[in-house]
Design a protein around this motif. Sequence first.
Motif, PDB file in Angstrom:
ATOM      1  N   PRO A   1      -9.341  49.882   8.431  1.00 42.09           N
ATOM      2  CA  PRO A   1      -9.680  48.476   8.133  1.00 42.09           C
ATOM      3  C   PRO A   1      -8.822  47.881   7.023  1.00 42.09           C
ATOM      4  N   ASN A   2      -8.232  48.730   6.181  1.00 45.27           N
ATOM      5  CA  ASN A   2      -7.436  48.199   5.073  1.00 45.27           C
ATOM      6  C   ASN A   2      -6.163  47.509   5.563  1.00 45.27           C
ATOM      7  N   ASN A   3      -5.498  48.127   6.567  1.00 49.62           N
ATOM      8  CA  ASN A   3      -4.299  47.474   7.095  1.00 49.62           C
ATOM      9  C   ASN A   3      -4.504  46.926   8.497  1.00 49.62           C
ATOM     10  N   ALA A   4      -5.788  46.880   8.941  1.00 54.17           N
ATOM     11  CA  ALA A   4      -6.150  46.273  10.233  1.00 54.17           C
ATOM     12  C   ALA A   4      -5.336  46.871  11.374  1.00 54.17           C
TER      13      ALA A   4
ATOM     14  N   ILE B   1     -13.954  43.981  15.324  1.00 56.82           N
ATOM     15  CA  ILE B   1     -13.774  44.581  16.651  1.00 56.82           C
ATOM     16  C   ILE B   1     -13.051  45.918  16.598  1.00 56.82           C
ATOM     17  N   GLY B   2     -12.370  46.208  15.490  1.00 59.17           N
ATOM     18  CA  GLY B   2     -11.575  47.434  15.405  1.00 59.17           C
ATOM     19  C   GLY B   2     -12.327  48.689  15.789  1.00 59.17           C
ATOM     20  N   PRO B   3     -13.474  48.997  15.140  1.00 56.05           N
ATOM     21  CA  PRO B   3     -14.196  50.228  15.511  1.00 56.05           C
ATOM     22  C   PRO B   3     -14.651  50.224  16.970  1.00 56.05           C
ATOM     23  N   SER B   4     -14.952  49.057  17.521  1.00 58.83           N
ATOM     24  CA  SER B   4     -15.462  48.980  18.890  1.00 58.83           C
ATOM     25  C   SER B   4     -14.384  49.222  19.930  1.00 58.83           C
ATOM     26  N   LEU B   5     -13.114  49.143  19.524  1.00 60.50           N
ATOM     27  CA  LEU B   5     -12.024  49.438  20.454  1.00 60.50           C
ATOM     28  C   LEU B   5     -11.628  50.909  20.440  1.00 60.50           C
ATOM     29  N   LEU B   6     -12.174  51.687  19.503  1.00 62.51           N
ATOM     30  CA  LEU B   6     -11.777  53.092  19.385  1.00 62.51           C
ATOM     31  C   LEU B   6     -11.992  53.898  20.665  1.00 62.51           C
TER      32      LEU B   6
END
Length: 1195
Positions: free
Chosen positions: A618-621, A458-463
């Motif tokens: 993504p490495n440290n979320a 979900i990380g990229p989708s919250l950008l």
Amino acid sequence: MAQSFGKSYFRLMIQGWLVCASFLGFVASVQSITRGELFPFGPSARDQLLEAGNDLTRRLQLDKPVLFYDGTFDSIFVSQNPINTNGFVATAEPTGESTYLGNMPPKFGMIAALQGDLDTSDGVGKVFFRQDSSPDVLFRAAQYINGAFPEDDEVNPTNHMVIQVICVVTCHLLALRCFLTQRNTFQLVIASLETASYAIVLYARDGMQFSSTPIQGRSAVMHTGFSKGLVQGFLFSSPGPYYRTSTDDEASIRALAEETNSGHRGIWVYEIGTSPYFTNVAPGEVTDLPSEATPQAPTERDDEETDARRTVYTNGQKAQDPPYETEGAQIEVHQIQYQPLHPDNPEVLVVDDTDINVDVFSYKLGTCANNRNKCSQFADCKDHSSGYCCNCRPGFYGNGIQCVAEGKPQRMNGKVYGKVYVGDSASPVEFTSNDLHSYVVVNDGRSYVAISDIPNTIGPSLLPLSALGGVIGWAFALEQPGFRNGFSIIGGEFTRQAEVTFLPGNEKLTIRQEFKGIDEHDHLVVSTTLEGQVPEVPLGSTVKIGPYSEVYQYSNNLITSSSTRVYEVSLPDGSTATRTYQWRQTITFQSCQHGESLRDMKPTQMLSVDQVFVLYNPNNALIRFAMSNKIGDINGEVMEIIFVFLFWSVLAWFVECRENPQICGSHAICNNQPGTFRCECEDGYQFGNDGQTCVEVYRPVDACEEGTHNCDIPERAQCSYTGGSAYICSCLPGFIGDGRVCQDIDECQPGRCHQDAVCYNTQGSFTCQCRPGYNGDGFSCFPGTFFERTKTRCQNHRDSIQGATVSGPRGPRPPLGQFVPTCDENGGYKPTQCHGSTGYCWCVDRNGQEIHGTRIGPGSGPMCIEHGGVSPPVGPTTRPDVNPLPQGTHLLFAQSGRIDHIPLEGYDMKKDGAKAVLHLPEKVIIGVAYDCVEKMVYWTEITSPSISKASIQGGEPTAVIRSDLDSPEGIAIDHLGRTMFWTDSVRDHIEVASLDGSQRRVIIDSDLVNPRAIITDPPNGNLYWADWNRDAPKIETSYMDGSNRRVLVKDDLGLPNGLTYDSQSSLLCWADAGTHKMECTHPGQGDRRMVMEGLQYPFGITSFGKNIYYTDWRRDAVVAVDRHSGKESDEFQPQKRTKIYGIATAYAQCPSGQNYCAVNNGGCIHLCLATPNGRSCKCPSNAVAVGCVERDSGY
């Protein structure tokens, strides 16, 4: 439409003076638009300004042609586009208004948005216009066109102009029947493709207040429409086509804001020109409006955007998905009338808005007597007839319940909860107490937000959701003059609910945030819940968000805003996609209904956000957001704008690298991209300000550090690095010149030394020596018989030891092993002291105290500085954030985070020479004082709190006092007795100490409420201060030891913030922010006279010669007033527009005069405090620890 055109995409380039306008949210529902929902306009949009007047015209050269009927217009000489104050655009030079007012159609080409006899000659009305190329504005214009012509292919305009008229007066302002309340509001946009042009006209619902215009003593209905003008025939000219969109009935004008041809009430779209063939003006085809949901029972989706030609959400039923649109569904704010609370009123105030299910609690009834503890410790409680309110003190801001120091960086901590679906995923991503941290640099409105433990699913989708932390940016946004950020209005306890609708997929996400105030660590606490769905952004993608603006609408206990956000996604495969989402939020909060702050609150403000950066690691979320925020006027100006016109246009770029290898210019490389290209600068070069030209990278050189400067030798001059490759040369004290050549000053001018002393000039300095028969330091000389009566501290110290003798073979001698101090010829301590028995030597200060770290063993001696000389600056002298003061007298004034100076030339402010002396980030500086002996600036600051000092010749800031302070505000220096005095508005007392912070003693601790300003009169031994107690303000005086206290002024005072004393005229003057007056008095005579009235909000005040200088919070300025004429003589506004606090005069030479503490500390062991006839020897507060006996003397 005459023709249809396929969808086309273009690479846009801003060129020349074209500017990029930020997007403003607007209503696209059945409600008409308001002025705040039009396209941006005014100075903030970089508009040009048309001269004020009546029937005025200006020609504008267009970067792309406009098609009108069958003509093309793009030349300033042949095919011009004049902008006219009478509400139209012309394609030829307009004739006088008498030829077309009431005599339509005109003889020239005209696009009439609302044509009448309009006037801007009053100086208040303004006409703005510009060309622009921002993608969000182009996108918005295209949506209007596509919505008006639903059966044709979608189009994207490549050129557009905007004309806006706001608050238009219908007749000349000199006419008796013309009132400023009669105003119209409308806007014209001209958008062009290569083969077609369109006119979009927007009429605000609150802006159509008149429909007729005066013409030669009669009234005529205003005109709207399109006229081609005269058409040249074989022999004669004849009127060309005239497409009128209104009639001679005034009802047709009033209907412009209520009806439509585009599906949006008040918005009208016309095709006005095509190429190569043209038939006639074609109006939009959608005259029906969307159905209106019942206000009493709104559905959860009745805020969505609709289109008239498609099925919409009505009465809770969904028939068909809405179309792809970008309009932001702005909330209709139901104004809550202000009603003072009375005992019979309920204690819970409920906002009657069915979209918001929250109870907002009012302040409880009562008085400050039993509720003061509910205010912030940095706030004052004030009683009103219906209750009480808390108000933050000067130097702090907030709602009175929570107050934070101005300029202090703010931190926010919290947790994130909820469930969010990504794309078409069947299972949600859950947030279970994820950490959220935010940091705000409030001095420039920069905010940073980080959320941890974000999985890559979900990380990229919250950008795209930078707005997750956007509320913290709004809360602490940089304030433009006259406007207030969120925390200043509502404090830190509020609820924010936002709804995000992503287009075109209609994914919805709800964000709910509970702000719970400030915790024990001074951090704002927030709880965030996310529920809903977001479109998927693949892992490895990046997101770019451009600048945007958002209009906030304020009413009692409710704030609303909405906008449309555009963002660009760069996918892992190298392709890009532009996406949008609609944003709508409500903020509910508790406010004090009894005071006037909310009633004075502006109903609308605009938050401008730029420099937006979003990053997911993504490495440290971890996901990070950063942005710059400022709050200001919706139209870019504080004053109301009467007329505004705007123009936009765009330039498309179709070539690629292989077609034109030199397109990027020199020192640049052209790289082909899919469907386009990119210019990149060669190594050692970077893009200049235009974003296109590659310029050589500038590498600054510190000539001071490298020794390549051309300043005089270090013994005579100082080199100061000022940033970049710049530096300044300044002569050291005692020398004069331009810094490159410095010559010794003969300081032996009349009055430098005592009348019974001789002055000897030295290199860079001078010495004073008493004549034979006199004793003293040369500045004060006493007859030998007089001086023998009072021994100095050193002499007392020496004689007390030598008096305790023991018998020996060679007669009486001091006890073995006892240290005996050495005194100089004037009775002062010699800088170097040695122990006769051990052989150790060390340095001492002028009070005989050993200087730590200088003790040296037998056989060698330390290098000690003579007490009469000038000590070297504290710390380094080439700090880039410290600008040493040149020779002469200066004004020193404090802003949040810095101390600035203004050189004085005579009594005039040399404003071009003003600059920062000290940068003190994260500090809120209140009081400023100057020590003319050691060239030191002292200041109080309330963030730590503390009292600090620094040399104005380039010294490192040094804290003098850090403990036992709550809110130190005013500060004053006794340069003769070497002491400082300050007020503490929380402890409600006045304290004194030596300049090094030792020997502290409270001298006034009763009958004070809000002491602030304080000033010394060292030669006469008097102290003056002001107490701005709202119930009983007063100005008082006492001797410097606190004795003989008495009230000087107590009548007709409001908020006496500033005090100054002029020793030459013996005048005590003050500035009052309550009475808005500046007044003076002779303290010994009891007279009182007014110097000036009409001041806005004075804070600090100082004097020099005939001038009084004061700082003003409303004007953000330093103002000079001629004391004799009682008139302002000058004003200086710093580049940094924030509140200006204390101000002091930094004298080139110390004022003349002496007191009894100036020589050897007046013979006192500890504190010497001057009085008019002598001095008092006082003990510090820790007298028991130091062993002290007090005594007074009345010489």
